[in-house]
Design a protein around this motif. Structure first.
Motif, PDB file in Angstrom:
ATOM      1  N   ASP A 221     -55.531 -31.205  -7.841  1.00  0.00           N
ATOM      2  CA  ASP A 221     -55.379 -31.561  -9.226  1.00  0.00           C
ATOM      3  C   ASP A 221     -54.557 -31.328 -10.202  1.00  0.00           C
ATOM      4  O   ASP A 221     -54.178 -30.269 -10.137  1.00  0.00           O
ATOM      5  CB  ASP A 221     -57.022 -31.165  -9.897  1.00  0.00           C
ATOM      6  CG  ASP A 221     -58.187 -32.065  -9.487  1.00  0.00           C
ATOM      7  OD1 ASP A 221     -58.108 -32.975  -8.932  1.00  0.00           O
ATOM      8  OD2 ASP A 221     -59.357 -31.492  -9.629  1.00  0.00           O
TER       9      ASP A 221
ATOM     10  N   VAL B  89     -56.139 -35.213 -12.183  1.00  0.00           N
ATOM     11  CA  VAL B  89     -56.437 -36.386 -11.165  1.00  0.00           C
ATOM     12  C   VAL B  89     -55.312 -35.687 -10.228  1.00  0.00           C
ATOM     13  O   VAL B  89     -54.524 -34.984 -10.201  1.00  0.00           O
ATOM     14  CB  VAL B  89     -56.037 -37.701 -11.495  1.00  0.00           C
ATOM     15  CG1 VAL B  89     -57.011 -38.057 -12.496  1.00  0.00           C
ATOM     16  CG2 VAL B  89     -54.540 -37.695 -11.910  1.00  0.00           C
TER      17      VAL B  89
ATOM     18  N   LYS C 277     -54.225 -40.465  -6.311  1.00  0.00           N
ATOM     19  CA  LYS C 277     -55.242 -41.213  -6.748  1.00  0.00           C
ATOM     20  C   LYS C 277     -54.294 -41.892  -8.029  1.00  0.00           C
ATOM     21  O   LYS C 277     -54.896 -42.674  -8.737  1.00  0.00           O
ATOM     22  CB  LYS C 277     -56.562 -40.754  -7.269  1.00  0.00           C
ATOM     23  CG  LYS C 277     -57.334 -40.266  -6.219  1.00  0.00           C
ATOM     24  CD  LYS C 277     -58.749 -39.812  -6.685  1.00  0.00           C
ATOM     25  CE  LYS C 277     -59.755 -39.276  -5.647  1.00  0.00           C
ATOM     26  NZ  LYS C 277     -60.884 -38.709  -6.255  1.00  0.00           N
ATOM     27  N   TRP C 278     -53.380 -41.434  -8.303  1.00  0.00           N
ATOM     28  CA  TRP C 278     -52.548 -41.871  -9.449  1.00  0.00           C
ATOM     29  C   TRP C 278     -51.643 -43.075  -9.281  1.00  0.00           C
ATOM     30  O   TRP C 278     -50.736 -43.055  -8.297  1.00  0.00           O
ATOM     31  CB  TRP C 278     -51.440 -40.881 -10.216  1.00  0.00           C
ATOM     32  CG  TRP C 278     -51.029 -41.024 -11.371  1.00  0.00           C
ATOM     33  CD1 TRP C 278     -49.874 -41.253 -11.849  1.00  0.00           C
ATOM     34  CD2 TRP C 278     -51.766 -40.864 -12.652  1.00  0.00           C
ATOM     35  NE1 TRP C 278     -49.557 -41.331 -13.012  1.00  0.00           N
ATOM     36  CE2 TRP C 278     -50.830 -41.367 -13.601  1.00  0.00           C
ATOM     37  CE3 TRP C 278     -53.088 -41.006 -13.085  1.00  0.00           C
ATOM     38  CZ2 TRP C 278     -51.313 -41.546 -15.028  1.00  0.00           C
ATOM     39  CZ3 TRP C 278     -53.381 -41.093 -14.396  1.00  0.00           C
ATOM     40  CH2 TRP C 278     -52.606 -41.279 -15.230  1.00  0.00           C
TER      41      TRP C 278
ATOM     42  N   ILE D  90     -55.118 -44.336 -13.235  1.00  0.00           N
ATOM     43  CA  ILE D  90     -55.790 -43.917 -11.940  1.00  0.00           C
ATOM     44  C   ILE D  90     -55.957 -45.218 -11.336  1.00  0.00           C
ATOM     45  O   ILE D  90     -56.348 -46.222 -11.787  1.00  0.00           O
ATOM     46  CB  ILE D  90     -57.311 -43.228 -12.288  1.00  0.00           C
ATOM     47  CG1 ILE D  90     -57.073 -41.969 -12.983  1.00  0.00           C
ATOM     48  CG2 ILE D  90     -57.966 -43.133 -10.823  1.00  0.00           C
ATOM     49  CD1 ILE D  90     -58.335 -41.509 -13.268  1.00  0.00           C
TER      50      ILE D  90
ATOM     51  N   HIS E 211     -60.173 -46.414  -7.330  1.00  0.00           N
ATOM     52  CA  HIS E 211     -61.000 -45.424  -7.638  1.00  0.00           C
ATOM     53  C   HIS E 211     -61.937 -45.597  -9.002  1.00  0.00           C
ATOM     54  O   HIS E 211     -62.544 -44.688  -9.443  1.00  0.00           O
ATOM     55  CB  HIS E 211     -60.090 -44.116  -7.682  1.00  0.00           C
ATOM     56  CG  HIS E 211     -59.431 -43.770  -6.601  1.00  0.00           C
ATOM     57  ND1 HIS E 211     -60.213 -43.453  -5.270  1.00  0.00           N
ATOM     58  CD2 HIS E 211     -58.094 -43.772  -6.055  1.00  0.00           C
ATOM     59  CE1 HIS E 211     -59.143 -43.222  -4.389  1.00  0.00           C
ATOM     60  NE2 HIS E 211     -57.749 -43.644  -4.830  1.00  0.00           N
ATOM     61  N   THR E 212     -61.998 -46.528  -9.605  1.00  0.00           N
ATOM     62  CA  THR E 212     -62.624 -46.801 -10.675  1.00  0.00           C
ATOM     63  C   THR E 212     -63.377 -48.089 -10.873  1.00  0.00           C
ATOM     64  O   THR E 212     -63.275 -48.904  -9.968  1.00  0.00           O
ATOM     65  CB  THR E 212     -61.482 -46.941 -12.053  1.00  0.00           C
ATOM     66  OG1 THR E 212     -60.664 -48.170 -11.987  1.00  0.00           O
ATOM     67  CG2 THR E 212     -60.787 -45.596 -12.170  1.00  0.00           C
TER      68      THR E 212
ATOM     69  N   ASN F 125     -68.047 -47.917  -8.267  1.00  0.00           N
ATOM     70  CA  ASN F 125     -67.469 -46.538  -8.913  1.00  0.00           C
ATOM     71  C   ASN F 125     -67.883 -46.543 -10.466  1.00  0.00           C
ATOM     72  O   ASN F 125     -67.594 -45.401 -10.934  1.00  0.00           O
ATOM     73  CB  ASN F 125     -65.933 -46.784  -8.884  1.00  0.00           C
ATOM     74  CG  ASN F 125     -65.492 -46.605  -7.551  1.00  0.00           C
ATOM     75  OD1 ASN F 125     -66.140 -45.784  -6.668  1.00  0.00           O
ATOM     76  ND2 ASN F 125     -64.383 -47.366  -7.060  1.00  0.00           N
TER      77      ASN F 125
ATOM     78  N   THR G 267     -66.573 -39.747 -11.071  1.00  0.00           N
ATOM     79  CA  THR G 267     -65.989 -38.958 -11.773  1.00  0.00           C
ATOM     80  C   THR G 267     -64.616 -39.382 -12.341  1.00  0.00           C
ATOM     81  O   THR G 267     -64.349 -39.326 -13.366  1.00  0.00           O
ATOM     82  CB  THR G 267     -65.649 -37.585 -10.903  1.00  0.00           C
ATOM     83  OG1 THR G 267     -66.870 -36.821 -10.607  1.00  0.00           O
ATOM     84  CG2 THR G 267     -64.807 -36.725 -11.806  1.00  0.00           C
ATOM     85  N   ASP G 268     -63.918 -40.164 -11.271  1.00  0.00           N
ATOM     86  CA  ASP G 268     -62.683 -40.869 -11.562  1.00  0.00           C
ATOM     87  C   ASP G 268     -62.865 -41.962 -12.648  1.00  0.00           C
ATOM     88  O   ASP G 268     -61.853 -42.010 -13.597  1.00  0.00           O
ATOM     89  CB  ASP G 268     -61.866 -41.560 -10.236  1.00  0.00           C
ATOM     90  CG  ASP G 268     -61.808 -40.343  -9.314  1.00  0.00           C
ATOM     91  OD1 ASP G 268     -61.120 -39.404  -9.919  1.00  0.00           O
ATOM     92  OD2 ASP G 268     -61.978 -40.431  -8.287  1.00  0.00           O
TER      93      ASP G 268
ATOM     94  N   LYS H 290     -62.815 -40.251 -15.764  1.00  0.00           N
ATOM     95  CA  LYS H 290     -61.730 -39.732 -16.413  1.00  0.00           C
ATOM     96  C   LYS H 290     -60.770 -40.965 -17.103  1.00  0.00           C
ATOM     97  O   LYS H 290     -60.187 -40.768 -17.798  1.00  0.00           O
ATOM     98  CB  LYS H 290     -60.952 -39.179 -15.223  1.00  0.00           C
ATOM     99  CG  LYS H 290     -61.344 -37.730 -14.648  1.00  0.00           C
ATOM    100  CD  LYS H 290     -60.600 -37.398 -13.434  1.00  0.00           C
ATOM    101  CE  LYS H 290     -61.371 -36.114 -13.021  1.00  0.00           C
ATOM    102  NZ  LYS H 290     -60.757 -35.455 -11.720  1.00  0.00           N
ATOM    103  N   GLN H 291     -60.970 -41.922 -16.324  1.00  0.00           N
ATOM    104  CA  GLN H 291     -59.933 -43.341 -16.772  1.00  0.00           C
ATOM    105  C   GLN H 291     -60.458 -43.623 -18.169  1.00  0.00           C
ATOM    106  O   GLN H 291     -59.715 -43.986 -19.073  1.00  0.00           O
ATOM    107  CB  GLN H 291     -59.977 -44.463 -15.817  1.00  0.00           C
ATOM    108  CG  GLN H 291     -59.363 -45.501 -16.376  1.00  0.00           C
ATOM    109  CD  GLN H 291     -57.565 -45.048 -16.313  1.00  0.00           C
ATOM    110  OE1 GLN H 291     -56.984 -44.672 -15.371  1.00  0.00           O
ATOM    111  NE2 GLN H 291     -57.018 -45.345 -17.453  1.00  0.00           N
TER     112      GLN H 291
END
Length: 208
Positions: free
Chosen positions: A16, A44, A48-49, A55, A59-60, A67, A71-72, A75-76
Motif C-alpha cells: 500500500d 493503494v 491496482k493503479w 484505480i 477493481h471498482t 465491486n 474497499t477499492d 477509495k476511488q
C-alpha cells in the motif's frame, strides 16, 4: 486552476502506497514549472493503479458492478470527492498558484469533514439499532398494563378484558406480518397499511 493529477511513487507492486495529489501550473519559477503536492490520505497498491491517475476499473464498480461498496471502490470515490473539494476551495481564492502547504490543508479539511459525516452515520445506525420497534413497543405496553406500571388516562389499572383484547390484537397483527412476510414499524402505519390490513382481516376495520 492548474492541471490536477493523482500519482503514486513506489517500485513495490503489492505494498500500500500513498496516492499523491499534484497540481501543475503554467507558471515557472527559476525555469522550473510550479507544482504543489499533498498526500491524499488514500493508499493503494501499484498493481491496482492505473497510469491515468485512478484505480483500475476492474477493481471498482465502474468496471465491475459487483465491486460496488468494496474497499477499492470506496477509495476511488474518496479520490473523486477530494478532487472536487480541492477544485471548489481553489475557486474561492482565484486562479493563482498555491503552496503544497495550502493543498495539504485542503485535503486534511476534506478528511475532517468526512470523519464527522462517518461519525454521524455511525451514531444514526446505533440509534436505529437501539430504537424500540413497533412490535417491541406493543409487547412492552401489554406487560406494563399487566403489572400495573402503565395506567389508563384515568389513573386506574387496565381491566383484564382490555389486556386480553390487546393481546388478541397483537396476535392478529403478528399473523398479518407473517402472512405478508414483512415486519412493520411505526413509519409503516399509514392509510395504505390500513387498507391492506383491513382487506386481509376481512374488512372488519380492526387496526392497532
Amino acid at each position: 486552476m492548474g492541471s490536477f493529477h493523482y500519482l503514486i511513487r513506489t517500485t513495490q507492486k503489492e505494498k500500500d502506497t500513498d496516492v499523491m495529489v499534484r497540481i501543475c501550473y503554467s507558471s515557472y519559477v527559476d525555469k522550473k514549472r510550479k507544482m504543489s503536492y499533498a498526500k491524499s490520505g488514500v493508499k493503494v497498491t501499484k498493481s491496482k493503479w492505473d497510469k491515468k491517475g485512478k484505480i483500475k476499473d476492474k477493481h471498482t464498480a465502474l468496471g465491475n458492478i459487483n465491486n460496488a461498496g468494496s474497499t477499492d471502490d470506496n477509495k476511488q470515490t474518496d479520490l473523486n470527492e477530494i478532487q472536487s473539494f480541492v477544485n471548489n476551495r481553489y475557486n474561492l481564492i482565484g486562479d493563482q498558484p498555491v503552496t503544497s502547504q495550502w493543498l495539504q490543508g485542503v485535503v486534511d479539511e476534506y478528511w475532517d469533514i468526512r470523519g464527522e459525516q462517518l461519525e454521524a452515520e455511525q451514531r444514526a445506525k446505533e440509534e436505529l439499532a437501539n430504537r424500540e420497534t413497533l412490535n417491541q413497543y406493543i409487547t412492552r405496553y401489554i406487560k406494563e398494563a399487566e403489572s400495573g406500571a402503565r395506567l389508563t388516562n384515568r389513573g386506574t389499572k387496565y381491566a383484564t378484558s382490555s389486556i386480553k383484547a390487546t393481546k388478541a390484537s397483537l396476535a392478529q397483527f403478528e399473523a398479518f406480518q407473517k402472512a405478508i412476510r414483512k415486519r412493520h414499524d411505526f413509519d409503516d402505519i399509514d392509510m395504505d397499511f390500513y387498507r391492506r390490513y383491513t382487506a386481509w382481516h376481512g374488512g372488519e376495520g380492526w387496526l392497532l
